[in-house]
Motif scaffolding. Sequence first.
Motif, mmCIF file in Angstrom:
data_model
loop_
_atom_site.group_PDB
_atom_site.id
_atom_site.type_symbol
_atom_site.label_atom_id
_atom_site.label_comp_id
_atom_site.label_asym_id
_atom_site.label_seq_id
_atom_site.Cartn_x
_atom_site.Cartn_y
_atom_site.Cartn_z
ATOM 1 N N LYS A 142 -4.123 9.457 10.499
ATOM 2 C CA LYS A 142 -4.629 8.653 9.390
ATOM 3 C C LYS A 142 -3.487 8.372 8.427
ATOM 4 O O LYS A 142 -2.607 9.200 8.224
ATOM 5 N N PRO A 143 -3.517 7.188 7.811
ATOM 6 C CA PRO A 143 -2.480 6.908 6.807
ATOM 7 C C PRO A 143 -2.690 7.794 5.582
ATOM 8 O O PRO A 143 -3.784 8.301 5.335
ATOM 9 N N PRO B 121 -2.850 8.865 1.490
ATOM 10 C CA PRO B 121 -3.700 8.330 0.421
ATOM 11 C C PRO B 121 -3.063 7.101 -0.216
ATOM 12 O O PRO B 121 -1.848 6.974 -0.291
ATOM 13 N N LEU B 122 -3.908 6.208 -0.698
ATOM 14 C CA LEU B 122 -3.439 4.964 -1.308
ATOM 15 C C LEU B 122 -3.115 5.189 -2.769
ATOM 16 O O LEU B 122 -3.714 6.032 -3.443
ATOM 17 N N GLU C 239 -3.050 0.080 -5.177
ATOM 18 C CA GLU C 239 -2.907 -0.424 -3.808
ATOM 19 C C GLU C 239 -4.282 -0.694 -3.193
ATOM 20 O O GLU C 239 -5.220 0.075 -3.358
ATOM 21 N N ARG C 240 -4.386 -1.850 -2.492
ATOM 22 C CA ARG C 240 -5.643 -2.216 -1.841
ATOM 23 C C ARG C 240 -5.650 -1.660 -0.419
ATOM 24 O O ARG C 240 -4.629 -1.615 0.254
ATOM 25 N N PRO C 241 -6.835 -1.279 0.074
ATOM 26 C CA PRO C 241 -6.896 -0.786 1.453
ATOM 27 C C PRO C 241 -6.616 -1.932 2.432
ATOM 28 O O PRO C 241 -6.802 -3.106 2.113
ATOM 29 N N PRO C 242 -6.177 -1.602 3.634
ATOM 30 C CA PRO C 242 -5.883 -2.650 4.605
ATOM 31 C C PRO C 242 -7.164 -3.408 4.974
ATOM 32 O O PRO C 242 -8.248 -2.850 5.008
ATOM 33 N N PHE C 243 -6.998 -4.686 5.236
ATOM 34 C CA PHE C 243 -8.137 -5.547 5.569
ATOM 35 C C PHE C 243 -8.268 -5.637 7.095
ATOM 36 O O PHE C 243 -7.306 -5.928 7.781
ATOM 37 N N ASP C 244 -9.453 -5.370 7.566
ATOM 38 C CA ASP C 244 -9.734 -5.460 9.009
ATOM 39 C C ASP C 244 -10.702 -6.607 9.227
ATOM 40 O O ASP C 244 -11.896 -6.509 8.909
#
Length: 143
Positions: free
Chosen positions: A126-127, A129-130, A134-139
Amino acid sequence: MFNDIGPLELVTIVVIAVLVFGPDKLPKMIQDVTRTIRKIREFSESAKQDIRSELGPEFKDFEFEDLNPKTFLRKQLENDELGLKEIRNGFDLKKEMADLTDAVHSHEVETSSSVPSSGTVDLTKKPGPLAPEERPPFDADAT
């Protein structure tokens, strides 16, 4: 029309018809039913002729049975204007499967050389913590 009715079912229908309508009214009922079926067939044929005349001469070979998907596909596959027989005869399934297998195995050999020395890849990593801004990655597939 009644291809799947056996002799026992036919006798059962006749007995029920005699019991329901009686032997006196049964011949009249049979005449009425046959007259109605005949009228429906005549109406159907006249409607087909009207449609053919309205479509014009370019559709003179049009058959209403072709509207059934099975009949349409069968007729189109028998008509070999597309060259489907050549494609079917030129396709060797065993050769294609052997080529595919070789391609997969050679791809596995190439990717195995780039894998770390442990030989396994950690897919559960897992990556971190943000950061707060920072925005989470978009899927795109998940939405």
